[in-house]
Design an enzyme around this catalytic site. Sequence first.
Site, PDB file in Angstrom:
ATOM      1  CD  GLU A  21      -5.586  -3.136   1.211  1.00 61.11           C
ATOM      2  OE1 GLU A  21      -5.070  -2.614   2.257  1.00 61.11           O
ATOM      3  OE2 GLU A  21      -6.122  -2.581   0.225  1.00 61.11           O
ATOM      4  CE  LYS A  75     -19.988  12.240  15.922  1.00 58.95           C
ATOM      5  NZ  LYS A  75     -19.724  11.004  16.477  1.00 58.95           N
ATOM      6  CB  THR A 129      -1.089   0.017   1.289  1.00 53.74           C
ATOM      7  OG1 THR A 129       0.071   0.103   2.471  1.00 53.74           O
ATOM      8  CG2 THR A 129      -1.735  -1.294   1.340  1.00 53.74           C
ATOM      9  CD1 TRP A 156     -21.791  10.444  10.811  1.00 54.97           C
ATOM     10  CD2 TRP A 156     -19.609  10.973  10.936  1.00 54.97           C
ATOM     11  NE1 TRP A 156     -21.066   9.730  11.923  1.00 54.97           N
ATOM     12  CE2 TRP A 156     -19.870  10.267  11.950  1.00 54.97           C
ATOM     13  CE3 TRP A 156     -18.451  11.709  10.950  1.00 54.97           C
ATOM     14  CZ2 TRP A 156     -18.627   9.700  12.646  1.00 54.97           C
ATOM     15  CZ3 TRP A 156     -17.294  11.178  11.546  1.00 54.97           C
ATOM     16  CH2 TRP A 156     -17.607  10.022  12.373  1.00 54.97           C
TER      17      TRP A 156
END
Length: 541
Positions: A326, A434, A181, A439
């Site tokens: 992944e 937040k 990654t 949100w």
Amino acid sequence: MMNVPLLVGSMLERAEKFFPNKKIISRTQSGIQRFTYRETAARTRRLAGALASLGVKKGERVGTFAWNHHRHLELYFAAPGMGAVLHTINIRLSPEHISYIINHAEDKVLFIDEDLLPLVERVKDQLPSVEAYVIMTDKQELPETTLHPVFSYEALLKQSNPATEFIRELDENDPAGMCYTSATTGNPKGVVYSHRAIVLHSYAMGLADTMALSEYDTCLPVVPMFHANAWGLPFAAAWFGTNQVLPGPQFTPKLLAELIEEEKITIAAGVPTIWLGLLNELEQGSYDTSSLRSIVCGGSAAPRSMIKAFETKYKIPFLHAFGMTETTPLATVSRLKSYQTSLGVEEMLDIRSKQGLLVPGLEMKVVADSGEVEWNGKDMGELLIRGPWIADEYYRDERSEEAFRDGWLYTGDVATVDDEGVIKLVDRTKDLIKSGGEWISSVDLENAIMAHEAVFEASVIAVPHEEWQERPIACVVLKDAYTGKTCKQELLDFISPQFAKWWLPDDIVFMDEIPKTSVGKFLKRALREKLKNHLTQSTEA
């Protein structure tokens, strides 16, 4: 049924047998080179023999430090074909991360492009596992280097046995490749791909409702071959007999536009920043892009305005997809269902700007603290995925326990799912804002801002706030023609009808450039660090 293993080497053998005259068009330091699959397969078998002569054994890692070109493609098949593991190294990582992943993977041999030698020379004394360096160059003589022992790629091929064959006595679950990654935080995490996973993933890329890759195509993988195997395109394209155009080192939007026109590209793949650059180039020049049947975009969310511009102004179909290192990486593709094609243009864009439907063969669920969320297009949760080409652990990494649980990959992406099963990624878990207990999606704000004609790039981040916990700030790069002519209030007025007032950014910061990760995504961590005290300073001022 016969128990015949699915092996990477057999994919190139098929191209050689059934599509021997199809082309690999490779741009290197010296210009464009052309090879047939017959020639490529012959060179690749010689390379497999060369790897054996260098002492590479089954299961050992072969590192590549290279751009997208024919030699890199040959390594894609030679290493797994002789039982080794192809490890593609991200050339844009920091020296610390480069040495970390080479040591963590324990690469035995490194293949390096000539122009990238200084990056490896900088860390050569920190690489105890590396026993040989192979330089990939068009020149007859090797360049001066402090690396030792060093070999010429082309010389190794000439010296190798042309009768070398790929090993057939391999288990399809044996490792064939590995990528790390890009590590926005901490050290990069390694993902190992089996032969079986790569072959099944390649099948998926040929499905009509995914990328529909076929022999009829000429494919331009702009996505780097060191980034999640160029999304698996080199493997699938070879298997299907697809022409491949590999753009090589230091390409520009102008070069991509010229390649599309000259080589009659039918499908091209890259991250949003690549396509923003191409869109800007198309607006300035005159190019024939009529051969394109699809631009594939992944890596991060594609702005709705960009999709619309490609499709309405340039008549280039735009395919939005999602995946991760992944997931090998294809996981979702956004296509309209047959009965949705009669919707209005804006309604269709609403659907196609989402990440789309899960690819056949995979399973998913979206989970919040209270359990699985309802498929209503509103409730948010973390996206979980599993399937035959989804990793089940990181390579020798304790962080596996957090990401892989109960047979699922926890993606770290916050998503909604509508009643048609269409996934929309709202944000990364770490990028959601937040504010006052509610949100805010940075992705939705970014897409809205980038719909303004003056905006080239936009990234929205959260900064700390004493009263509301966090508040959004927008970082914006204007197009050259609008620099100094577009103000903050104009952009806020443009997006305000689309959001509740408390969603609107508290400030818009104009920048010359937004920092990006090694694979072209916006580097929000750097932005947050740069602007963490911005609201406090603005208030004091």
